[in-house]
Design an enzyme around this catalytic site. Structure first.
Site, PDB file in Angstrom:
ATOM      1  N   TYR A 106      30.913  42.849  45.867  1.00 16.97           N
ATOM      2  CA  TYR A 106      31.701  41.678  46.675  1.00 16.97           C
ATOM      3  C   TYR A 106      31.052  41.145  47.300  1.00 16.97           C
ATOM      4  O   TYR A 106      31.363  42.010  48.462  1.00 16.97           O
ATOM      5  CB  TYR A 106      33.215  42.597  46.612  1.00 16.97           C
ATOM      6  CG  TYR A 106      33.347  43.054  45.450  1.00 16.97           C
ATOM      7  CD1 TYR A 106      33.233  42.566  43.815  1.00 16.97           C
ATOM      8  CD2 TYR A 106      34.827  43.828  45.197  1.00 16.97           C
ATOM      9  CE1 TYR A 106      33.460  43.217  43.298  1.00 16.97           C
ATOM     10  CE2 TYR A 106      35.599  44.121  44.099  1.00 16.97           C
ATOM     11  CZ  TYR A 106      35.236  44.264  43.049  1.00 16.97           C
ATOM     12  OH  TYR A 106      35.425  44.812  42.010  1.00 16.97           O
ATOM     13  N   LEU A 146      50.428  35.761  38.076  1.00 17.18           N
ATOM     14  CA  LEU A 146      51.858  37.191  37.355  1.00 17.18           C
ATOM     15  C   LEU A 146      52.109  37.321  38.712  1.00 17.18           C
ATOM     16  O   LEU A 146      54.034  37.818  38.911  1.00 17.18           O
ATOM     17  CB  LEU A 146      51.590  38.649  36.724  1.00 17.18           C
ATOM     18  CG  LEU A 146      51.165  38.634  35.519  1.00 17.18           C
ATOM     19  CD1 LEU A 146      50.275  39.749  35.243  1.00 17.18           C
ATOM     20  CD2 LEU A 146      52.221  37.982  34.573  1.00 17.18           C
ATOM     21  N   GLY A 167      54.099  34.545  39.625  1.00 17.49           N
ATOM     22  CA  GLY A 167      55.202  33.129  39.337  1.00 17.49           C
ATOM     23  C   GLY A 167      54.373  32.340  40.373  1.00 17.49           C
ATOM     24  O   GLY A 167      55.337  31.053  40.225  1.00 17.49           O
ATOM     25  N   LYS A 168      53.975  31.743  41.192  1.00 16.07           N
ATOM     26  CA  LYS A 168      53.306  31.130  41.884  1.00 16.07           C
ATOM     27  C   LYS A 168      52.627  29.865  40.816  1.00 16.07           C
ATOM     28  O   LYS A 168      52.615  28.678  42.078  1.00 16.07           O
ATOM     29  CB  LYS A 168      52.539  31.134  43.445  1.00 16.07           C
ATOM     30  CG  LYS A 168      51.569  31.803  43.660  1.00 16.07           C
ATOM     31  CD  LYS A 168      50.958  32.233  44.789  1.00 16.07           C
ATOM     32  CE  LYS A 168      49.715  32.777  44.124  1.00 16.07           C
ATOM     33  NZ  LYS A 168      49.188  33.169  46.062  1.00 16.07           N
ATOM     34  N   GLY A 212      46.799  36.184  40.245  1.00 14.37           N
ATOM     35  CA  GLY A 212      47.848  35.645  41.123  1.00 14.37           C
ATOM     36  C   GLY A 212      49.021  35.671  39.675  1.00 14.37           C
ATOM     37  O   GLY A 212      49.982  34.433  40.481  1.00 14.37           O
ATOM     38  N   PRO A 221      46.030  43.287  38.158  1.00 16.69           N
ATOM     39  CA  PRO A 221      47.031  44.069  37.854  1.00 16.69           C
ATOM     40  C   PRO A 221      48.373  42.314  37.856  1.00 16.69           C
ATOM     41  O   PRO A 221      49.070  42.558  37.131  1.00 16.69           O
ATOM     42  CB  PRO A 221      47.681  44.920  38.879  1.00 16.69           C
ATOM     43  CG  PRO A 221      46.458  44.700  39.345  1.00 16.69           C
ATOM     44  CD  PRO A 221      45.229  43.815  39.297  1.00 16.69           C
TER      45      PRO A 221
HETATM   46  N1  NAP Z   1      35.315  46.442  38.145  1.00 18.71           N
HETATM   47  C1  NAP Z   1      35.352  44.980  37.700  1.00 18.71           C
HETATM   48  O1  NAP Z   1      34.788  44.496  37.322  1.00 18.71           O
HETATM   49  C2  NAP Z   1      37.064  44.635  38.520  1.00 18.71           C
HETATM   50  C3  NAP Z   1      37.219  42.897  37.839  1.00 18.71           C
HETATM   51  C4  NAP Z   1      37.950  42.376  38.896  1.00 18.71           C
HETATM   52  C5  NAP Z   1      38.571  42.524  39.969  1.00 18.71           C
HETATM   53  N2  NAP Z   1      37.562  44.003  40.147  1.00 18.71           N
HETATM   54  C6  NAP Z   1      38.621  44.576  41.792  1.00 18.71           C
HETATM   55  O2  NAP Z   1      40.720  45.248  41.101  1.00 18.71           O
HETATM   56  C7  NAP Z   1      41.072  44.115  42.267  1.00 18.71           C
HETATM   57  C8  NAP Z   1      42.414  43.410  41.361  1.00 18.71           C
HETATM   58  O3  NAP Z   1      41.676  41.907  40.690  1.00 18.71           O
HETATM   59  P1  NAP Z   1      41.838  40.832  41.412  1.00 18.71           P
HETATM   60  O4  NAP Z   1      41.523  40.793  42.679  1.00 18.71           O
HETATM   61  O5  NAP Z   1      41.044  40.064  40.952  1.00 18.71           O
HETATM   62  O6  NAP Z   1      43.264  40.684  40.860  1.00 18.71           O
HETATM   63  P2  NAP Z   1      44.953  40.226  41.017  1.00 18.71           P
HETATM   64  O7  NAP Z   1      44.492  41.691  41.828  1.00 18.71           O
HETATM   65  O8  NAP Z   1      45.127  40.898  39.882  1.00 18.71           O
HETATM   66  O9  NAP Z   1      45.307  39.422  41.793  1.00 18.71           O
HETATM   67  C9  NAP Z   1      44.497  38.449  43.415  1.00 18.71           C
HETATM   68  C10 NAP Z   1      45.031  37.944  43.655  1.00 18.71           C
HETATM   69  O10 NAP Z   1      46.447  37.101  43.220  1.00 18.71           O
HETATM   70  C11 NAP Z   1      46.848  36.820  44.540  1.00 18.71           C
HETATM   71  N3  NAP Z   1      47.797  37.345  44.955  1.00 18.71           N
HETATM   72  C12 NAP Z   1      47.672  39.088  44.969  1.00 18.71           C
HETATM   73  N4  NAP Z   1      48.946  39.787  45.710  1.00 18.71           N
HETATM   74  C13 NAP Z   1      49.749  38.441  45.924  1.00 18.71           C
HETATM   75  C14 NAP Z   1      51.383  38.291  45.736  1.00 18.71           C
HETATM   76  N5  NAP Z   1      52.485  38.585  46.126  1.00 18.71           N
HETATM   77  N6  NAP Z   1      52.007  37.096  46.066  1.00 18.71           N
HETATM   78  C15 NAP Z   1      51.549  35.881  45.846  1.00 18.71           C
HETATM   79  N7  NAP Z   1      50.316  35.818  45.172  1.00 18.71           N
HETATM   80  C16 NAP Z   1      49.486  37.253  44.992  1.00 18.71           C
HETATM   81  C17 NAP Z   1      46.246  36.642  45.588  1.00 18.71           C
HETATM   82  O11 NAP Z   1      45.149  35.426  45.641  1.00 18.71           O
HETATM   83  P3  NAP Z   1      45.555  33.542  45.449  1.00 18.71           P
HETATM   84  O12 NAP Z   1      46.318  33.559  47.007  1.00 18.71           O
HETATM   85  O13 NAP Z   1      44.666  32.547  46.011  1.00 18.71           O
HETATM   86  O14 NAP Z   1      46.585  33.198  44.505  1.00 18.71           O
HETATM   87  C18 NAP Z   1      45.104  37.424  44.999  1.00 18.71           C
HETATM   88  O15 NAP Z   1      44.119  37.601  45.354  1.00 18.71           O
HETATM   89  C19 NAP Z   1      39.643  43.371  43.016  1.00 18.71           C
HETATM   90  O16 NAP Z   1      40.191  42.992  44.214  1.00 18.71           O
HETATM   91  C20 NAP Z   1      38.358  44.085  42.846  1.00 18.71           C
HETATM   92  O17 NAP Z   1      38.604  45.132  43.729  1.00 18.71           O
HETATM   93  C21 NAP Z   1      36.673  44.932  39.904  1.00 18.71           C
END
Ligand code: NAP
Length: 316
Positions: A61, A213, A215-216, A211, A207
């Site tokens: 990362y 889910l 809803g934005k 972003g 999860p």
């Molecule tokens: N092992 C793997 O291969 C792998 C792959 C991917 C991720 N991961 C890990 O999993 C974690 C989570 O996955 P992810 O970050 O890819 O996706 P995520 O948790 O599904 O989405 C995070 C994004 O959603 C938006 N968001 C978060 N909280 C919000 C809220 N309360 N209201 C509105 N928008 C919100 C933000 O982006 P915006 O504001 O830009 O919309 C944020 O960057 C990562 O940080 C990483 O540690 C692991």
């Protein structure tokens, strides 16, 4: 479920974590545009204040920046934090010694002596599962990692990893996989059920479906960067699910869609690690804790998400 090993039991007590992929990543998350070190520090502090103290990072990362930022934040807090990081299986890493060597690099960026969880980020193109697990075993035996896990391991490979580690007297602590209301492959393929059976903690990444889910986003307001392309097919289909999530959230005193999405993951028996770019997002995500969806609500969400997934050809 099998009896949990005393070493890995703590992971099963963690309800939710904080993903730190956003901390330094420009490709997917545009770090440096609209948010930066100050904002992610506030996301970290807000999470700790809300009792979330499991942080997931990786050497990949931000090319090490996520670990360095976390290391800096750790120095500035008195609070105990559980640290999970990951080994990236570059093709030029082909010996078991590469695993503890990479972990030492992570630990030095993090400024700590050991990690609470060290995960293999993806299966390796050049190292067998046995060899990777031997590498992880060295990390535990040398005191560099308290527990070890996998990530993106399918059912068969996860079982192979479990057995390889068991031969070395070590429990496979976790498998970190893509899991959300908009990606349920691991549920369908039996990975979640097998994790529960073997006492492997399933950690759910994306999860919030990056972003969606919350809803934005919608067709008129799509997410930026590579996410826009990834979700062109899915985005027009998710409104009925988001409507149901809003209704269910209202029945729980005004919970947001993001909180409902995270609570659904928890109800399924996995550990969500939502990424947050700032304190507002982190604080809102923390509101997924302290209450539970009913079984009937989970069933309704399952049904509505299934309708979308059945009609979608692209994988996320
Ligand atoms: N092992 C793997 O291969 C792998 C792959 C991917 C991720 N991961 C890990 O999993 C974690 C989570 O996955 P992810 O970050 O890819 O996706 P995520 O948790 O599904 O989405 C995070 C994004 O959603 C938006 N968001 C978060 N909280 C919000 C809220 N309360 N209201 C509105 N928008 C919100 C933000 O982006 P915006 O504001 O830009 O919309 C944020 O960057 C990562 O940080 C990483 O540690 C692991």
């Amino acid at each position: 479920m099998t009896e949990l090993s005393s070493e890995t039991r703590f992971l099963h007590a963690v309800e939710m974590g904080l993903g730190a992929m956003q901390w330094g990543d420009r490709v997917v998350w545009q770090y440096g545009y609209g948010y930066g070190a100050d904002e992610v520090k506030q996301a970290f502090e807000s999470s700790l204040a809300d009792g979330i103290r499991f942080v997931d990072t990786a050497e990949l990362y931000g090319n090490g920046l996520s670990e360095r930022l976390l290391g800096r934040f750790l120095k500035e807090t008195e609070q105990p934090v559980l640290i999970a990081t990951k080994f990236f299986p570059w093709p030029w890493r082909f010996t078991k010694g590469a695993v503890p060597r990479a972990l030492k690099g992570s630990l030095s960026r993090l400024g700590v002596e050991s990690a609470d969880l060290y995960q293999i980020h993806w299966p390796s193109p050049v190292m067998s599962t046995d060899l990777l697990m031997d590498g992880l075993t060295e990390c535990v035996k040398n005191g560099l990692a308290r527990t070890v896990g996998a990530s993106n391991f399918g059912h068969a490979r996860m079982l192979a990893a479990y057995s390889a580690l068991a031969r070395n007297g070590i429990q496979l602590a976790s498998n970190q996989v893509h899991y959300s209301l908009l990606n349920r492959a691991v549920e369908k393929k039996g990975v979640l059920a097998r994790c529960k059976e073997l006492g492997i903690r399933m950690i759910a990444y994306c999860p919030l479906e990056r972003g969606l889910l919350s809803g934005k986003y919608n067709e008129q307001v799509p997410p930026s960067g590579s996410r826009a392309r990834k979700y062109t097919e899915l985005l027009p289909k998710i409104q009925p699910l988001l409507k149901l999530m809003t209704e269910i959230g209202q029945d729980h005193g005004g919970k947001s869609s993001a909180q409902v999405a995270l609570n659904w993951v928890i109800c399924k028996g996995a550990l969500p690690i939502p990424g947050a770019k700032n304190a507002e997002q982190a604080g809102q995500n923390a509101g997924a804790l302290g209450w539970r969806l009913t079984e009937e609500e989970v069933d309704k969400l399952d049904y509505e998400s299934e309708l979308i997934l059945e009609s979608t050809t692209t994988t996320q």
